[in-house]
Write a protein that holds these residues in place. Sequence first.
Motif, PDB file in Angstrom:
ATOM      1  N   VAL A 238      60.518  -1.102  65.939  1.00  0.00           N
ATOM      2  CA  VAL A 238      59.064  -1.139  65.696  1.00  0.00           C
ATOM      3  C   VAL A 238      58.576  -2.578  65.557  1.00  0.00           C
ATOM      4  O   VAL A 238      57.371  -2.822  65.578  1.00  0.00           O
TER       5      VAL A 238
ATOM      6  N   GLY B  35      65.006   0.005  58.422  1.00  0.00           N
ATOM      7  CA  GLY B  35      65.958   0.082  59.528  1.00  0.00           C
ATOM      8  C   GLY B  35      67.015  -0.999  59.458  1.00  0.00           C
ATOM      9  O   GLY B  35      68.205  -0.741  59.642  1.00  0.00           O
TER      10      GLY B  35
ATOM     11  N   ILE C 154      58.969  -0.167  57.604  1.00  0.00           N
ATOM     12  CA  ILE C 154      59.862   0.639  58.439  1.00  0.00           C
ATOM     13  C   ILE C 154      60.942  -0.255  59.041  1.00  0.00           C
ATOM     14  O   ILE C 154      62.130   0.102  59.047  1.00  0.00           O
ATOM     15  N   LEU C 155      60.551  -1.418  59.515  1.00  0.00           N
ATOM     16  CA  LEU C 155      61.493  -2.389  60.063  1.00  0.00           C
ATOM     17  C   LEU C 155      62.529  -2.798  59.015  1.00  0.00           C
ATOM     18  O   LEU C 155      63.728  -2.857  59.298  1.00  0.00           O
TER      19      LEU C 155
ATOM     20  N   CYS D 198      66.458   2.218  66.171  1.00  0.00           N
ATOM     21  CA  CYS D 198      65.107   2.631  66.588  1.00  0.00           C
ATOM     22  C   CYS D 198      64.056   2.177  65.575  1.00  0.00           C
ATOM     23  O   CYS D 198      62.952   1.769  65.962  1.00  0.00           O
ATOM     24  N   LEU D 199      64.405   2.232  64.293  1.00  0.00           N
ATOM     25  CA  LEU D 199      63.458   1.783  63.265  1.00  0.00           C
ATOM     26  C   LEU D 199      63.196   0.285  63.362  1.00  0.00           C
ATOM     27  O   LEU D 199      62.072  -0.164  63.166  1.00  0.00           O
ATOM     28  N   THR D 200      64.229  -0.502  63.661  1.00  0.00           N
ATOM     29  CA  THR D 200      64.005  -1.941  63.785  1.00  0.00           C
ATOM     30  C   THR D 200      63.208  -2.278  65.037  1.00  0.00           C
ATOM     31  O   THR D 200      62.553  -3.320  65.093  1.00  0.00           O
TER      32      THR D 200
ATOM     33  N   ILE E 291      69.612   5.544  64.807  1.00  0.00           N
ATOM     34  CA  ILE E 291      68.310   5.784  64.167  1.00  0.00           C
ATOM     35  C   ILE E 291      67.764   4.491  63.565  1.00  0.00           C
ATOM     36  O   ILE E 291      66.590   4.167  63.749  1.00  0.00           O
ATOM     37  N   CYS E 292      68.624   3.747  62.873  1.00  0.00           N
ATOM     38  CA  CYS E 292      68.176   2.487  62.270  1.00  0.00           C
ATOM     39  C   CYS E 292      67.803   1.466  63.335  1.00  0.00           C
ATOM     40  O   CYS E 292      66.870   0.679  63.148  1.00  0.00           O
TER      41      CYS E 292
END
Length: 121
Positions: free
Chosen positions: A12, A35, A31-32, A8-10, A5-6
């Motif tokens: 962005v 993450g 958000i980055l 995926c957040l990075t 999940i993290c």
Amino acid sequence: LVFAICACLTAVSYFAAFLPAGYPLLGLLMILAAGSLGLFPCYYSLSQEVSQRHQGLITGMLGTIAWLTTAPLHKFFGRFVDTHHSYDLGLAIAGCLPLVGAVVWLLVWDWQSKDESESAG
């Protein structure tokens, strides 16, 4: 799951690299940041799963490998930034690399033996 999940957040960062300054960019950078802050504890705790007996050795080797592989790239990235006057591509690539790590981890991790050791204990 948290690592994936993290990661995926990075990722962005790919989109943040091409946004103009403003609130959408600020939101994506937050958000980055969330993450990446979530990735570091997972990374260091995952090294404990590789070898409990040699955890310090594994963590040290992982850190050394990370620095030895990225250090030579600094020169090339600096040249790229000097030529293109932009950090966008570097930001986009750096944020997507944890996704590569998550995919490799999901493919190579021995899930069956981990499940057996948990049920035996």
